[in-house]
Write an enzyme that holds these catalytic residues in place. Structure first.
Site, PDB file in Angstrom:
ATOM      1  N   GLU A 281     -84.386 -55.649 -20.576  1.00  0.00           N
ATOM      2  CA  GLU A 281     -85.683 -56.097 -20.996  1.00  0.00           C
ATOM      3  C   GLU A 281     -86.373 -56.698 -19.908  1.00  0.00           C
ATOM      4  O   GLU A 281     -87.735 -56.943 -20.017  1.00  0.00           O
ATOM      5  CB  GLU A 281     -85.162 -57.394 -22.054  1.00  0.00           C
ATOM      6  N   HIS A 302     -62.081 -41.348 -20.209  1.00  0.00           N
ATOM      7  CA  HIS A 302     -61.753 -40.315 -21.326  1.00  0.00           C
ATOM      8  C   HIS A 302     -62.730 -40.142 -22.112  1.00  0.00           C
ATOM      9  O   HIS A 302     -62.434 -39.534 -22.913  1.00  0.00           O
ATOM     10  CB  HIS A 302     -60.086 -40.643 -21.760  1.00  0.00           C
ATOM     11  N   LYS A 416     -90.750 -54.454 -34.490  1.00  0.00           N
ATOM     12  CA  LYS A 416     -90.795 -55.551 -35.550  1.00  0.00           C
ATOM     13  C   LYS A 416     -92.172 -55.167 -36.516  1.00  0.00           C
ATOM     14  O   LYS A 416     -92.429 -55.582 -37.694  1.00  0.00           O
ATOM     15  CB  LYS A 416     -91.178 -56.941 -34.712  1.00  0.00           C
TER      16      LYS A 416
HETATM   17  O1  PA5 Z   1     -84.651 -62.614 -24.127  1.00  0.00           O
HETATM   18  C1  PA5 Z   1     -85.704 -62.732 -25.233  1.00  0.00           C
HETATM   19  O2  PA5 Z   1     -86.329 -63.570 -25.256  1.00  0.00           O
HETATM   20  C2  PA5 Z   1     -85.180 -61.915 -26.407  1.00  0.00           C
HETATM   21  O3  PA5 Z   1     -84.175 -60.955 -26.491  1.00  0.00           O
HETATM   22  C3  PA5 Z   1     -84.417 -63.014 -27.439  1.00  0.00           C
HETATM   23  O4  PA5 Z   1     -83.247 -63.532 -27.065  1.00  0.00           O
HETATM   24  C4  PA5 Z   1     -84.019 -62.238 -28.890  1.00  0.00           C
HETATM   25  O5  PA5 Z   1     -84.927 -61.542 -29.169  1.00  0.00           O
HETATM   26  C5  PA5 Z   1     -84.011 -63.534 -29.822  1.00  0.00           C
HETATM   27  O6  PA5 Z   1     -84.982 -64.294 -29.905  1.00  0.00           O
HETATM   28  P1  PA5 Z   1     -84.901 -65.805 -30.633  1.00  0.00           P
HETATM   29  O7  PA5 Z   1     -83.907 -66.547 -29.735  1.00  0.00           O
HETATM   30  O8  PA5 Z   1     -86.464 -66.326 -30.582  1.00  0.00           O
HETATM   31  O9  PA5 Z   1     -84.338 -65.413 -32.004  1.00  0.00           O
END
Ligand code: PA5
Length: 428
Positions: A281, A302, A416
């Site tokens: 990310e 494996h 989303k």
């Molecule tokens: O790093 C990030 O911001 C995202 O991956 C969030 O951790 C994930 O989408 C969950 O979001 P939230 O904590 O708002 O529910």
């Protein structure tokens, strides 16, 4: 040995030492931008000095809350997805003993839309005493919101004091979860605005579930504080985080676009999952970025070993070795030797594992897969805190070296948007 050592000698047949040394100025400048909070995404870098900023009042409140929840029963349901659960899951898997019926158990929810998982979890919890921690920075994530609705329904059914059994970890503004917590009186912890989900493991997000299970969160924070001191001050050539960030970028420039994080200890599987989110990310954007993959060896030798040895040559490996494993056992001699294993008699299983690692590194390097070796001293709360901080700090520097903002994740919104259209979610 040091808590963490970094060895890139098996990269040098692919990238010249001079090339790596020439990255010093850029790496130092990326570090300065992180520390001085002047780089891209600088409103999301409060995790950098968090280990020295978190107050003992906050840590004590987390511990107190964990003790209170332990009085409610054996089970804690941690509801969250992405950065809101992977850090805690990684810590628990790393620190928990295998095959132990523990006094307290953490179970996870809200990290998928699986109806089978949710239904079977509710069935499992029906006759158990439990509490729930719902974690969402935005307070609106659909997976965790649905799971929370389901778990809350069960809590309401079972307990008159249900709101005492719920803790919310979120932001203190623009969060449906915060509104709910205020209205219904749940205890709350706030994730600082300047700490994004995947960098939040050292806040209540990761610490509360770990404290519930009985782990020493002060030790975890001590590890991360020592890591902060080291990586923020140590010169480039001795700085494991700056070197890791630089070497992986040098390999990327060479066309090695997939990094495989390999462990020889299955307890670290979820460190791999957490790392994949952190790096995927943070760096996968603007058409750039290393693809982060993870494996457990020798298990995956494996299954994926063939590809790594012989498939497309766009890979490199980063092996995380635990220098002093928690346990060891000796292979005994057997008079019949029908299994032909007596050549290993008197040797320990750790010895076999480490020879498997050394042999695999040689074979993969010969197969044109450069290798980075990260040695971690042992498995402990301290090393967990140190290691997660190492990876986060290196990720921030690496993202800046790559030329991206490592602290946003606009790409996550695309699925989303389409999903909400299909589900008919109202626009406001
Ligand atoms: O790093 C990030 O911001 C995202 O991956 C969030 O951790 C994930 O989408 C969950 O979001 P939230 O904590 O708002 O529910």
């Amino acid at each position: 040995m040091k808590t963490l050592e970094f060895d890139y000698k098996n990269v040098l047949g692919f990238v010249g030492e001079n090339e790596i040394l020439s990255m010093e100025a850029k790496a130092n400048s990326a570090r300065r931008e992180l520390l001085e909070k002047t780089g891209a995404g600088n409103d999301f870098v409060d995790w950098v000095d968090w280990p020295i900023k978190i107050t003992s009042d906050e840590v004590d409140r987390i511990k107190k809350c964990a003790s209170r929840l332990r009085k409610n029963g054996k089970y804690l349901v941690v509801i969250g997805i992405g950065g809101s659960y992977l850090g805690a899951k990684a810590g628990l898997e790393m620190l928990d003993e295998y095959f132990v019926d523990s006094e307290f158990e953490v179970v996870f929810a809200g990290n998928s839309f699986s109806s089978t998982y949710s239904k079977q979890l509710l069935k499992f919890l029906a006759d158990k005493d439990f509490s729930a921690v719902v974690i969402s920075k935005s307070g609106t994530t659909t997976e965790s919101a649905i799971a929370f609705r389901l778990i809350k329904e069960l809590l309401l059914e079972k307990y008159a004091d249900y709101s005492e059994r719920i803790v919310a970890i979120t932001t203190n503004h623009d969060s449906a979860l915060h509104t709910m917590a205020c209205k219904e009186g749940y205890e709350e912890f706030f994730i600082p605005d300047g700490i994004g989900g995947r960098y939040s493991v050292l806040t209540a997000v990761g610490l509360l579930p770990l404290a519930y299970k009985g782990y020493d969160i002060y030790e975890i924070l001590k590890g991360s504080k020592d890591a902060y001191e080291r990586f923020s001050k140590t010169p480039f050539l001795e700085n494991e985080a700056l070197l890791y960030a630089s070497v992986r970028n040098a390999l990327y420039d060479l066309g090695k676009e997939t990094e495989i994080l390999a462990f020889y200890e299955p307890k670290l599987r979820y460190i791999g999952e957490w790392w994949k989110q952190l790096y995927g990310e943070s760096e996968g954007k603007d058409g750039k970025g290393l693809f982060p993959a993870s494996v457990i060896y020798s298990t995956d030798l494996h299954s994926l070993g063939q590809y790594v040895q012989d498939g497309k040559r766009n890979l490199f490996e980063t092996v995380v070795e635990i220098e002093n494993p928690e346990e060891d056992l000796l292979i005994k001699s057997d008079d019949s030797n029908l299994d032909k294993l007596n050549y290993l008699a008197g040797k320990s299983l750790n010895y076999v594992n480490s020879q498997a690692m050394k042999g695999t590194i040689i074979a993969h390097v010969n197969g044109e897969v450069p290798n980075i070796l990260i040695k971690v001293k042992e498995i402990s709360c301290y090393t967990f805190g140190y290691m997660v901080y190492f990876f986060m700090f290196a990720c921030g520097v690496s993202g800046y070296l790559l030329g991206v903002n490592p602290f946003n994740q606009n790409g996550v919104e695309a699925y989303k948007k389409k999903m909400f259209e299909l589900l008919g979610k109202p626009k406001n």
